[in-house]
Scaffold this motif. Structure first.
Motif, short mmCIF file in Angstrom:
data_model
loop_
_atom_site.label_atom_id
_atom_site.label_comp_id
_atom_site.label_asym_id
_atom_site.label_seq_id
_atom_site.Cartn_x
_atom_site.Cartn_y
_atom_site.Cartn_z
N ALA A 136 24.26 48.00 46.05
CA ALA A 136 25.14 47.63 46.73
C ALA A 136 26.36 46.68 46.18
N LEU A 137 26.12 45.77 45.32
CA LEU A 137 27.09 45.11 44.59
C LEU A 137 27.79 46.05 43.97
N ALA A 138 27.20 47.01 43.12
CA ALA A 138 28.04 48.12 42.27
C ALA A 138 28.99 48.94 43.20
N GLU A 139 28.40 49.12 44.32
CA GLU A 139 29.31 50.02 45.29
C GLU A 139 30.46 49.16 45.60
N ALA A 140 30.25 47.93 45.94
CA ALA A 140 31.37 46.95 46.37
C ALA A 140 32.37 47.03 44.96
N ALA A 141 31.86 46.81 43.97
CA ALA A 141 32.69 46.57 42.64
C ALA A 141 33.67 47.77 42.63
N ALA A 142 32.94 49.14 42.99
CA ALA A 142 33.91 50.38 42.90
C ALA A 142 35.08 50.21 43.87
N ALA A 143 34.71 49.72 45.10
CA ALA A 143 35.62 49.60 46.13
C ALA A 143 36.77 48.42 45.77
N VAL A 144 36.45 47.53 44.97
CA VAL A 144 37.40 46.60 44.69
C VAL A 144 38.36 47.22 43.52
N LYS A 145 37.58 48.12 42.84
CA LYS A 145 38.52 48.68 41.83
C LYS A 145 39.27 49.74 42.29
N ALA A 146 38.94 50.34 43.36
CA ALA A 146 39.80 51.53 44.15
C ALA A 146 40.79 50.73 45.14
N GLN A 147 40.84 49.32 45.16
CA GLN A 147 41.79 48.48 45.75
C GLN A 147 41.53 48.64 47.23
N LEU A 148 40.28 48.83 47.53
CA LEU A 148 40.07 48.77 49.07
C LEU A 148 39.97 47.52 49.71
N VAL A 149 39.01 46.69 48.78
CA VAL A 149 38.82 45.36 49.45
C VAL A 149 38.78 44.39 48.14
N VAL A 150 38.69 43.08 48.41
CA VAL A 150 38.76 41.89 47.42
C VAL A 150 37.65 40.97 48.05
N ASP A 151 37.60 40.03 47.00
CA ASP A 151 36.39 39.09 47.39
C ASP A 151 35.25 39.45 47.47
N THR A 152 34.61 40.40 47.01
CA THR A 152 33.30 40.82 47.65
C THR A 152 32.09 39.99 46.91
N TYR A 153 31.06 39.86 48.01
CA TYR A 153 29.93 39.07 47.60
C TYR A 153 28.92 39.12 48.40
N PRO A 154 27.43 38.93 47.89
CA PRO A 154 26.26 39.13 48.80
C PRO A 154 26.36 37.76 49.74
N ILE A 155 25.62 38.11 51.20
CA ILE A 155 25.21 37.14 52.10
C ILE A 155 23.87 37.21 52.51
N ASP A 156 23.19 36.23 52.84
CA ASP A 156 21.86 36.45 53.48
C ASP A 156 21.92 36.85 54.73
N VAL A 157 21.05 37.49 55.14
CA VAL A 157 21.08 37.89 56.56
C VAL A 157 19.74 38.10 57.19
N GLU A 158 19.73 38.51 58.64
CA GLU A 158 18.54 38.99 58.95
C GLU A 158 18.94 39.87 60.28
N VAL A 159 17.88 40.80 60.71
CA VAL A 159 17.97 41.74 61.62
C VAL A 159 17.65 41.03 62.85
N ARG A 160 18.42 41.02 64.05
CA ARG A 160 17.95 40.70 65.32
C ARG A 160 18.45 41.63 66.27
N ASP A 161 17.60 42.18 67.05
CA ASP A 161 17.66 42.92 68.17
C ASP A 161 18.85 44.14 67.39
N GLY A 162 18.43 44.81 66.32
CA GLY A 162 19.00 45.77 65.63
C GLY A 162 20.38 45.46 65.26
N GLU A 163 20.86 44.19 65.20
CA GLU A 163 22.34 43.85 64.56
C GLU A 163 22.01 42.92 63.31
N THR A 164 22.96 43.06 62.50
CA THR A 164 22.89 42.31 60.95
C THR A 164 23.32 40.82 61.74
#
Length: 112
Positions: A49-77
Motif C-alpha cells: 500500500a505504501l508503494a501504491e501511495a508513493a506511485a500516486a505521489v509521483k503521479a501528482q495525485l496526492v502529497v504527504d502519504t503516511y501509514p496510520i494505525d486503525v481498527e475496524v468498527r461496525d464495518g468502518e475504518t
C-alpha cells in the motif's frame, strides 16, 4: 510524518494535491474522502500500500502519504490516534462545517 504507525492494522493517509483535502487509500487504489471507507492493510500488504501511495505521489495525485494505525468498527475504518480522528472530521472550530457536519451512512441526519 508525525504519526508513527506500529499496529497490525493500518491505512494510508494523504492530502489530495489539487485542493489539500484529507484522503485515504481505498479499495482498488482509489483515494476516498471518508476515513471510514479507507482500505485496511496488514503484514506485507502495508508495504504494498505504501508503494501504491508513493506511485500516486509521483503521479501528482496526492502529497504527504503516511501509514496510520486503525481498527475496524461496525464495518468502518476508525483511526486510533486523536490527530487522525480530527483530520478525518475537518475543521474543529466549526462543527457545522467539514466532514463532521455530513451525515454518516451509519447515523441518520438530524431532523430539522
Amino acid at each position: 510524518m508525525l504519526v508513527k504507525a506500529k499496529g497490525p492494522l493500518q491505512s494510508i493517509a494523504a492530502n489530495r494535491l489539487t485542493d489539500g483535502v484529507a484522503v485515504w487509500l481505498g479499495n482498488g487504489g482509489r483515494w476516498v474522502e471518508r476515513v471510514g471507507d479507507a482500505a485496511v492493510f496488514q503484514g506485507p500488504g502495508i508495504e504494498a500500500a505504501l508503494a501504491e501511495a508513493a506511485a500516486a505521489v509521483k503521479a501528482q495525485l496526492v502529497v504527504d502519504t503516511y501509514p496510520i494505525d486503525v481498527e475496524v468498527r461496525d464495518g468502518e475504518t476508525v483511526p486510533l490516534h486523536m490527530r487522525e480522528r480530527m483530520k478525518a472530521l475537518g475543521p474543529s472550530v466549526r462543527p457545522d462545517l467539514g466532514k463532521q457536519a455530513e451525515p454518516s451512512p451509519q447515523k441518520p441526519a438530524a431532523a430539522a
